[in-house]
Write a protein that holds these residues in place. Structure first.
Motif, PDB file in Angstrom:
ATOM      1  N   UNK A 194       0.499 -10.405 -13.829  1.00 29.15           N
ATOM      2  CA  UNK A 194       0.181 -10.968 -12.488  1.00 29.15           C
ATOM      3  C   UNK A 194       0.682 -10.124 -11.368  1.00 29.15           C
ATOM      4  N   UNK A 195       1.668  -9.055 -11.809  1.00 26.29           N
ATOM      5  CA  UNK A 195       2.221  -8.303 -10.609  1.00 26.29           C
ATOM      6  C   UNK A 195       1.392  -7.074 -10.275  1.00 26.29           C
ATOM      7  N   UNK A 196       0.258  -6.556 -11.146  1.00 24.23           N
ATOM      8  CA  UNK A 196      -0.239  -5.532 -10.447  1.00 24.23           C
ATOM      9  C   UNK A 196       0.545  -4.500  -9.899  1.00 24.23           C
ATOM     10  N   UNK A 197       1.346  -3.785 -10.426  1.00 23.44           N
ATOM     11  CA  UNK A 197       2.384  -2.742  -9.999  1.00 23.44           C
ATOM     12  C   UNK A 197       1.588  -1.525  -9.760  1.00 23.44           C
ATOM     13  N   UNK A 198       1.906  -0.814  -8.790  1.00 23.29           N
ATOM     14  CA  UNK A 198       0.898   0.561  -8.369  1.00 23.29           C
ATOM     15  C   UNK A 198       1.661   1.597  -9.499  1.00 23.29           C
ATOM     16  N   UNK A 199       0.445   2.254 -10.106  1.00 21.77           N
ATOM     17  CA  UNK A 199       0.772   2.941 -11.373  1.00 21.77           C
ATOM     18  C   UNK A 199       0.144   4.160 -11.277  1.00 21.77           C
ATOM     19  N   UNK A 200       0.778   5.233 -11.676  1.00 16.05           N
ATOM     20  CA  UNK A 200       0.141   6.676 -11.874  1.00 16.05           C
ATOM     21  C   UNK A 200       0.346   7.080 -13.225  1.00 16.05           C
ATOM     22  N   UNK A 257      -3.769   7.517  -2.553  1.00 15.76           N
ATOM     23  CA  UNK A 257      -3.507   6.394  -2.255  1.00 15.76           C
ATOM     24  C   UNK A 257      -3.587   5.398  -3.440  1.00 15.76           C
ATOM     25  N   UNK A 258      -2.634   4.130  -3.382  1.00 14.50           N
ATOM     26  CA  UNK A 258      -2.500   3.252  -4.340  1.00 14.50           C
ATOM     27  C   UNK A 258      -2.384   1.929  -3.558  1.00 14.50           C
ATOM     28  N   UNK A 259      -3.392   0.808  -4.074  1.00 12.80           N
ATOM     29  CA  UNK A 259      -3.112  -0.379  -3.377  1.00 12.80           C
ATOM     30  C   UNK A 259      -3.400  -1.370  -4.523  1.00 12.80           C
ATOM     31  N   UNK A 260      -3.304  -2.609  -4.080  1.00 14.96           N
ATOM     32  CA  UNK A 260      -3.593  -3.948  -5.122  1.00 14.96           C
ATOM     33  C   UNK A 260      -5.074  -4.157  -5.121  1.00 14.96           C
ATOM     34  N   UNK A 261      -6.015  -3.576  -4.200  1.00 16.95           N
ATOM     35  CA  UNK A 261      -7.426  -4.072  -4.119  1.00 16.95           C
ATOM     36  C   UNK A 261      -8.196  -3.319  -5.214  1.00 16.95           C
ATOM     37  N   UNK A 262      -8.434  -1.912  -4.820  1.00 16.80           N
ATOM     38  CA  UNK A 262      -9.226  -1.307  -5.800  1.00 16.80           C
ATOM     39  C   UNK A 262      -8.974  -0.186  -6.214  1.00 16.80           C
ATOM     40  N   UNK A 263      -7.516   0.174  -6.188  1.00  9.05           N
ATOM     41  CA  UNK A 263      -7.029   1.570  -6.426  1.00  9.05           C
ATOM     42  C   UNK A 263      -5.418   1.367  -7.088  1.00  9.05           C
ATOM     43  N   UNK A 264      -5.325   0.218  -8.153  1.00 10.14           N
ATOM     44  CA  UNK A 264      -3.931   0.095  -8.466  1.00 10.14           C
ATOM     45  C   UNK A 264      -3.294   1.097  -9.346  1.00 10.14           C
ATOM     46  N   UNK A 265      -4.368   1.666 -10.294  1.00 12.78           N
ATOM     47  CA  UNK A 265      -3.877   2.251 -11.498  1.00 12.78           C
ATOM     48  C   UNK A 265      -4.687   3.695 -11.339  1.00 12.78           C
ATOM     49  N   UNK A 266      -4.188   4.764 -11.293  1.00 12.22           N
ATOM     50  CA  UNK A 266      -4.795   5.994 -11.187  1.00 12.22           C
ATOM     51  C   UNK A 266      -4.461   6.773 -12.497  1.00 12.22           C
ATOM     52  N   UNK A 267      -5.501   7.208 -13.294  1.00 14.69           N
ATOM     53  CA  UNK A 267      -5.435   7.767 -14.500  1.00 14.69           C
ATOM     54  C   UNK A 267      -5.812   9.314 -14.079  1.00 14.69           C
ATOM     55  N   UNK A 268      -4.483  10.217 -14.265  1.00  9.74           N
ATOM     56  CA  UNK A 268      -4.631  11.612 -13.948  1.00  9.74           C
ATOM     57  C   UNK A 268      -4.733  12.529 -15.147  1.00  9.74           C
ATOM     58  N   UNK A 277       0.790  -1.299   0.110  1.00  9.21           N
ATOM     59  CA  UNK A 277      -0.239   0.033  -0.108  1.00  9.21           C
ATOM     60  C   UNK A 277       0.760   1.182  -0.101  1.00  9.21           C
ATOM     61  N   UNK A 278       0.395   2.137  -0.568  1.00 16.07           N
ATOM     62  CA  UNK A 278       0.866   3.600  -0.702  1.00 16.07           C
ATOM     63  C   UNK A 278      -0.074   4.599  -0.356  1.00 16.07           C
TER      64      UNK A 278
END
Length: 869
Positions: free
Chosen positions: A724-730, A605-616, A578-579
């Motif tokens: 499968x990695x689901x990296x935290x992404x902005x 907030x970035x996490x693997x559950x419901x907010x992995x990628x933020x489109x800004x 989590x970030x």
């Protein structure tokens, strides 16, 4: 016509023989009180140093170019030549010319290149001066980094990208590699380094192991943790070979070799180090993370901080050790203030002790070394049983070396000269004979005054005086008005316009005593100083450890002071993925704000559950890039063991930070902006892990709109679904069509940077809010950038026409309408009765505009365009 060797002078024959051994260096050839350069070296010296180029006869052969400077100016001119990128061989007289008949023996005593500089004028206190060696093995590449001015020696091996990152992080002043690898090195790492090539036979495991074992005087390399790293060992061996090759035989201060393990540090490739502007700004005189964080007070701390920035930790225990120490210093204000005071007085202990084996240290610096050891003793006492386990462990490593400290203070005078042969370096009472000689020298001069007074009274010459010159020593000078009073036993030596000079047997006798004493004093002082340096050799390693501990304490104290001054808070570094940053700020931008203006903080907030990628999304200049970079920098600072610019932060352990920010060409490599962008993005995709943080800014803008949207869209889908990695992404973008991804993928969330329209003005609020936006305000940005009003007005007209017509008209026709001002009456394009236009009309009538997505609209527009063509 070739010159005959016999036609050259003996001096030039000697020069030619020495120059043949150093053909690629500028040879500074000592002749008397000057360093001379000849032929092509003289042309270079005259141009670089701004000294006069002359010609002189070389026997009966010909005239040669000549340029020289006084020997005492060596440091100044050497500095200029090396900074200009030249290798310089310093050739000195190895014999006293007074004792030699014929040509004086000469030899190169030092070779100076950018990577082996030890002169203070060639070095920066806050920056290491690394010599790197690279060896290309079959399965891996080895690299070593050695700073001869500090004794630090590092090795590593890995793939091409890892070596590239290390070269970017260490920024060596010079890189050496095998001659056959020149093309390969330039292809992989470009031309941004000063390089030198060595023979292939040097780069072998057997030779490298031998030279390393001989240097460290060990039976194996296991104790250094590098056993089995064959490519790294070869690179390290090539480094030591190069030092010997450049006349640096005294390397006793290189006491250790450290392995850099990729798994120990948070990975950042060279693009990320550049994009985040950690050490260097993309604009002239721009601020960097280093310039904002660096409030160290010792050169060791300043150099170490750079390494901490580019090599953040990945071990939670080590990170928390640093954070605990920073918190300790924040709470212990009085202790921190006292420690700060002591650290400021230590000076560059690391480089001082390294000068001992190199025979570059002077009496004044030896005294400074003693004063630094006094500060070490004071710090050790200050930090004794302080309650923080990490700081106590560091404190236990300190060794004030009391015996040698006492020896220095008893040997060196309170105000010593810079050179040992200038006299006065050794304290009285150290050596009985030296004290006697000093008495003779001093009392002898007093006796000369007595002779002057006695002879003046005996002869009746009131203006009689005693003086000295290098031609005939001490003499009595009598003005012409009194020369008739001179006794017959005086011997006349010189006649001047207004006076005559004489000597007497008594005067010569005392002169011999005084001059003899002064010469003996110089010899004795030099001997005693060299004896002290021999004793200091035994203390090199403990003093180096002191310097390393000072650097660490300095960095930790710096982090504490930064936290207090800038209101940074302790991050919670966890094993989660989590970030979560509350009220995060960009430390560099915040520092550069005008007085009274506060930074607009944002939560993220970035996490693997419901907010992995933020489109800004958001307007130009609204702060999207700042938010992206501050997220990466806060993560990085937490892994350094620093407090962070946020009110609260949970930082899940991160192993890699990737950034793809900004546009740049690689024209020399034949790569366009888009190609560079795709290469860097591909590197991210191919190297990411589950614990990676990925920062992407405007991916796809280097190509056509359709291509760009397609690539950006597919990248987001790949990061979300296809790995499968689901990296935290902005992911910041101007392609508002990407907002559709939120409806299709549950871990993709849209956010935008807010703004407010007041009249015709746009106010950027710089606040992050959920949901996407569909306006870039590019024309507004062009206006505040200073574009002419007519241009801005025309741009608004074109935008208005595009927005109103792009659904109802083919793009080509729309652009034609824009290209020429519209007449008062304009016929509809559908007034034509051709089959093509009828088909277009039917296609458009079948479109439900209210349910059409932006992507579908663009695809329909492309279909119409194809119909026209």
């Amino acid at each position: 016509m070739a010159k005959n060797k016999s036609e050259e002078t003996p001096l030039m024959q000697q020069h030619k023989a020495i120059k043949a051994r150093y053909p690629d260096a500028v040879l500074l050839f000592r002749v008397g009180d000057f360093y001379e350069t000849f032929n092509e070296d003289a042309v270079i010296a005259a141009r670089v140093l701004g000294i006069v180029l002359t010609k002189r006869a070389n026997g009966s052969a010909a005239f040669i170019d000549l340029a020289g400077f006084p020997h005492h100016s060596l440091d100044t001119y050497l500095h200029k030549l090396v900074k200009a990128g030249y290798r310089v061989a310093v050739c000195d007289q190895l014999e006293d010319p007074k004792t030699v008949k014929g040509i004086v023996k000469r030899g190169v005593t030092e070779m100076v290149t950018p990577g082996v500089a030890v002169n203070d004028k060639l070095l920066e206190n806050s920056t290491n001066n690394f010599l790197a060696a690279v060896h290309f093995g079959e399965h891996a590449t080895g690299v070593s980094f050695l700073d001869i001015s500090t004794g630090e020696f590092f090795v590593a091996q890995g793939n091409t990208e890892y070596i590239d990152k290390l070269l970017q992080s260490f920024r060596p002043a010079e890189v050496v590699f095998a001659k056959q690898q020149q093309k390969n090195f330039r292809h992989l790492y470009g031309t941004r380094f000063y390089t030198y090539t060595l023979e292939e036979w040097i780069f072998t495991t057997t030779y490298a192991s031998e030279i390393l074992l001989r240097h460290f005087e060990t039976h194996s390399l296991k104790g250094f943790g590098i056993e089995g790293l064959d490519e790294a060992i070869i690179a390290a061996g090539a480094t030591l070979h190069y030092l010997k090759d450049t006349e640096h035989p005294n390397l006793q201060h290189i006491t250790n070799i450290q392995r850099i393990d990729q798994d120990d540090f948070l990975w950042m490739d060279r693009f990320t180090i550049r994009n985040l502007e950690l050490l260097h700004s993309s604009v002239e005189n721009g601020k960097t993370l280093l310039s904002v964080l660096d409030h160290t007070v010792s050169p060791m701390g300043a150099r170490l901080l750079k390494r901490w920035i580019v090599f953040p930790l990945r071990d939670i225990m080590q990170i928390n050790e640093r954070l605990d120490a920073v918190e300790f210093f924040i709470k212990q204000a009085d202790l921190s203030k006292t420690l700060h005071h002591h650290l400021k007085q230590v000076g560059d202990l690391e480089r001082l002790v390294s000068k001992i084996p190199l025979k570059k240290i002077n009496p004044r610096e030896v005294l400074q070394l003693a004063r630094a050891l006094q500060q070490v003793a004071a710090i050790q006492e200050l930090l004794h049983k302080n309650g923080n386990a990490y700081i106590e462990r560091l404190n236990e490593q300190l060794n004030p070396c009391p015996l040698i400290l006492d020896t220095i203070l008893r040997t060196i005078s309170d105000n010593p000269p810079v050179l040992a042969n200038k006299g006065g370096a050794i304290r009285e009472g150290v050596h009985e004979e030296l004290d006697k000689l000093r008495t003779i020298a001093n009392s002898g001069k007093e006796y000369l005054l007595q002779i002057q007074q006695k002879e003046s009274e005996a002869t009746g010459i009131p203006s009689l005086k005693i003086a000295f010159n290098n031609v005939f020593g001490y003499y009595l000078e009598v003005t012409n008005a009194h020369k008739n009073k001179v006794p017959p036993e005086w011997i006349r030596k010189q006649t001047l316009a207004n006076a005559e000079r004489y000597i007497t047997p008594e005067l010569k006798e005392y002169e011999e005593k005084i001059v003899g004493a002064e010469e003996k004093i110089t010899v004795l002082e030099v001997q005693l100083f060299e004896q002290l340096l021999s004793q200091l050799q035994e203390y090199i390693q403990p003093v180096q450890i002191n310097a390393q501990v000072m650097g660490k304490l300095d960095c930790l104290l710096c982090f504490a002071n930064n936290a207090i001054q800038h209101k940074y808070r302790r991050p919670n570094v966890t094993d989660s993925e989590v970030l979560d940053i509350q009220e995060g700020r960009h430390p560099v931008i915040e520092k550069g704000l005008p007085p009274g203006e506060s930074y607009v903080a944002n939560d993220l907030l970035l996490n693997k559950d419901n907010q992995q990628v933020i489109i800004l999304t958001g307007p130009n200049m609204s702060g999207k890039s700042a938010l992206l970079r501050q997220t990466a920098i806060i993560t990085l600072m937490a892994h350094m063991g620093s407090f962070v610019p946020a009110s609260q932060a949970e930082i899940g352990l991160t192993d890699k930070i990737f950034t793809r920010v900004g546009a740049s060409d690689n024209l020399s490599g034949g790569e366009s902006t888009f190609m560079v962008e795709m290469n860097e993005t591909a590197s991210i995709i191919n190297n990411m892990t589950p614990r990676s943080l990925i920062i992407l800014d405007e991916i796809g803008r280097g190509t056509s709109t359709y291509d760009g949207i397609s690539i950006a869209w597919s990248i987001v889908e790949y990061l979300h679904d296809m790995t499968p990695f689901k990296p935290k992404t902005l992911f910041a973008t101007h392609y508002h069509e990407l907002n559709e991804l939120e409806n299709k993928h549950h871990r993709v969330k849209n956010f935008h940077i807010t703004n407010k329209e007041v009249g015709n003005k746009i106010i950027f609020l710089r606040k992050l809010a959920s949901g996407g936006t569909r306006h870039s305000f590019g024309i507004h940005v062009a206006k505040i950038a200073g574009m002419p009003p007519q241009l801005i007005q025309r741009a608004n007209e074109i935008l208005s026409q595009l927005e109103s017509q792009h659904i109802d008209a083919p793009l080509e026709q729309t652009m034609k309408d824009i290209a020429s001002p519209p007449p008062k009456m304009q016929l509809s394009i559908f007034d034509s009765h051709s089959d093509t236009f009828k088909q277009m009309r039917e296609m458009l009538e079948a479109v439900d505009v209210n349910r059409l997505t932006p992507v579908e609209a663009l695809l329909k527009l492309n279909e119409i365009k194809n119909l026209l063509s």
